[in-house]
Design an enzyme around this catalytic site. Structure first.
Site, PDB file in Angstrom:
ATOM      1  N   HIS A  68       0.818  -1.203   0.000  1.00 20.21           N
ATOM      2  CA  HIS A  68       0.000   0.000   0.000  1.00 20.21           C
ATOM      3  C   HIS A  68       0.860   1.265   0.000  1.00 20.21           C
ATOM      4  CE1 HIS A  68       1.062   0.893   4.153  1.00 20.21           C
ATOM      5  NE2 HIS A  68       0.939  -0.404   4.383  1.00 20.21           N
ATOM      6  N   GLU A  98      -1.794  -7.105   7.881  1.00 21.41           N
ATOM      7  CA  GLU A  98      -0.453  -6.986   8.448  1.00 21.41           C
ATOM      8  C   GLU A  98      -0.384  -7.665   9.814  1.00 21.41           C
ATOM      9  OE1 GLU A  98       2.592  -7.085   8.467  1.00 21.41           O
ATOM     10  OE2 GLU A  98       3.215  -5.110   7.745  1.00 21.41           O
TER      11      GLU A  98
END
Length: 501
Positions: free
Chosen positions: A305, A381
């Site tokens: 990202h 994550e």
């Protein structure tokens, strides 16, 4: 129904702040301890506040919801906030002036002897977490949360169903796990046969592919049907930096004396397949030698990202923190990578981590390509526990022993109940196996984070866990791995940022 005098209920509560302090909200749910039935939900946007204030407000709301149902009940409170659980249990002192009145209010809802507290991992607190995020989303739109708009109960049920999937298999190192084997079997009809080599015994319980090499007898060469995306000659040869990025780039530890120095390692040398731990006598050679390909690979284009406010400050930002949005720089990066991928024209599907920064990055690409985005929980994550939002130096100062243990062993978790690298590897490997089985022969963009991408690269190379500290992975960078039906994998690209220059 059991009388209220003997009734026990579960209260799960959570709170969050997008900025800490920042726009904040809480969520709480009252559950039947036997059936798991949702008895009551509460959520509210509370304006600008810290994470801890929001968590305490969620606790108060959950206790009050339980009292309104069963005034004489006993309550089992479960939260993923170690701070709140320890303080309300009386083991930690409450020093912050904003917390003291909230803790006192929570303590008055039920007599102390009728409430017990338990810390749970964030993964087990999804219902309350979802309610808190719904409240914050509503606040962003200038309104308050409404029960009729909530999907938290459905999302929690879906998460419980997902949790019933078989655990990640403990197969041979690299990518020859049971998922790849199933894909191989499904595609084998009329396409040749595999070597039948036995898997390596290097992968023990609780570990996924930390040994050397790929499936004995398999190869890492593109099939004739390969669409050529990120072909081998495009692979970067940039030396590894030696830094490990905890979402934003926590400083890496010094390597062990026996380890190769980071400056001597390179992505070029790492991309060669290591020798197998156990080879069948008749197995053909590794690398680019002849062998069965059987079909076009499932190609995963791995996109980290774009930047958030925490990225330039190199702060731990995982799945257990504030879920920050893309910064202005991150939004520009997302548009740049979208343009680059549109120019290549080979992405067929998009799958994203559920966290906001990934969904925003994926949305920019999807808008340019005209594709939908599917969310995959397994791509989130690492949960960095109490380290969320801290720099590496701050963690070193506050939790030196926990940090040393974390740096020394993939089985060590961050302070406060975060995820170990071994836990993340099992989750990522199981996600990889599901996706490769579902997308054989297709090119899929996976929009995710530092640790999942590095873990996929590590497993594809059959590299040890410490290799995570020897890869550079910039915001909005592109990497790629191809997974073949014979169980092998080929790293095509690592940390390409040419589209950002």
């Amino acid at each position: 129904m059991t009388s209220s005098s003997s009734r026990e209920v579960i209260v799960e509560a959570d709170g969050g702040s997008r900025g800490n302090p920042g726009p904040a909200g809480y969520g709480a749910v009252v559950l039947d301890p036997v059936t798991g039935e949702t008895l009551a939900e509460a959520a509210e946007y509370i304006g600008v506040a810290t994470n801890n204030v929001a968590e305490y407000k969620g606790l108060v709301a959950g206790l009050k919801a339980a009292r309104s149902l069963f005034p004489d009940a006993t309550v089992h409170v479960r939260m993923d906030s170690k701070l709140v659980v320890e303080q309300m249990s009386g083991r930690w002192k409450i020093k912050h002036p904003d917390m003291k009145p909230l803790a006192a209010e929570a303590g008055r809802v039920f007599p102390a002897g009728r409430v017990r507290y338990e810390w749970i991992p964030r993964e087990r607190n999804k219902h309350a977490d979802r309610l808190a995020n719904e409240a914050m989303d509503a606040g962003k739109q200038g309104r308050q949360w409404e029960p009729s708009d909530s999907t938290a109960a459905l999302d929690a049920a879906a998460a419980r169903n997902a949790a019933t999937l078989p655990p990640a298999p403990s197969g041979p190192p690299g990518d020859a796990t049971a998922g790849a084997a199933r894909a191989r079997a499904a595609l084998a009809t009329g396409a040749g046969s595999t070597t039948g080599a036995a898997p390596s015994a290097d992968s023990g319980p609780g570990r996924t592919g930390t040994g050397s090499g790929a499936w004995p007898g398999s190869v890492a060469r593109p099939a004739a049907q390969d669409d050529g995306l990120f072909a081998a000659e495009e692979a970067l040869t940039t030396p590894a930096s030696g830094d490990f990025e905890a979402e934003a780039g926590a400083a890496a530890p010094a390597p062990a004396p026996a380890a190769q120095s980071a400056s001597a390692a390179s992505a070029q040398s790492a991309s060669a397949s290591a020798a197998p731990a156990q080879s069948a006598p008749a197995a053909p050679g590794q690398g680019w030698s002849a062998g069965p390909d059987m079909s076009a690979p499932a190609t995963f284009v791995l996109l980290r990202h774009g930047e958030t406010a925490l990225t330039p400050e190199k702060r731990f930002s995982g799945s257990g923190g504030t879920d920050p949005e893309l910064s202005a720089a991150g939004l520009r990066q997302a548009e740049a990578v979208a343009e680059a991928l549109a120019a290549r024209g080979t992405i067929q599907e998009i799958v994203s981590s559920p966290l906001t920064r990934c969904r925003q990055t994926a949305a920019a690409v999807a808008a340019r390509l005209g594709l939908d985005v599917r969310v995959e929980q397994g791509l989130r994550e690492t949960d960095f526990g109490a380290w969320e939002g801290l720099t590496f130096g701050e963690v070193r100062e506050r939790h030196p022993e926990d940090l040393d243990a974390w740096l020394a062993s993939p089985k060590a978790a961050p302070t406060g109940g975060g995820e170990s690298f071994a836990t993340v590897a099992r989750r990522v490997a199981a996600t990889r196996d599901r996706l490769t089985a579902a997308h054989a022969g297709r090119t899929v963009l996976l929009v995710t984070h530092v640790t999942p991408i590095k873990t996929l690269i590590r497993l594809a190379l059959g590299a040890p866990p410490e290799s995570l500290f020897r890869m550079e992975l910039s915001a909005a960078s592109i990497s790629a791995v191809a997974y073949y039906a014979d169980g092998n994998a080929s790293v095509r690209l690592l940390n390409d940022t040419s589209h950002l220059r």
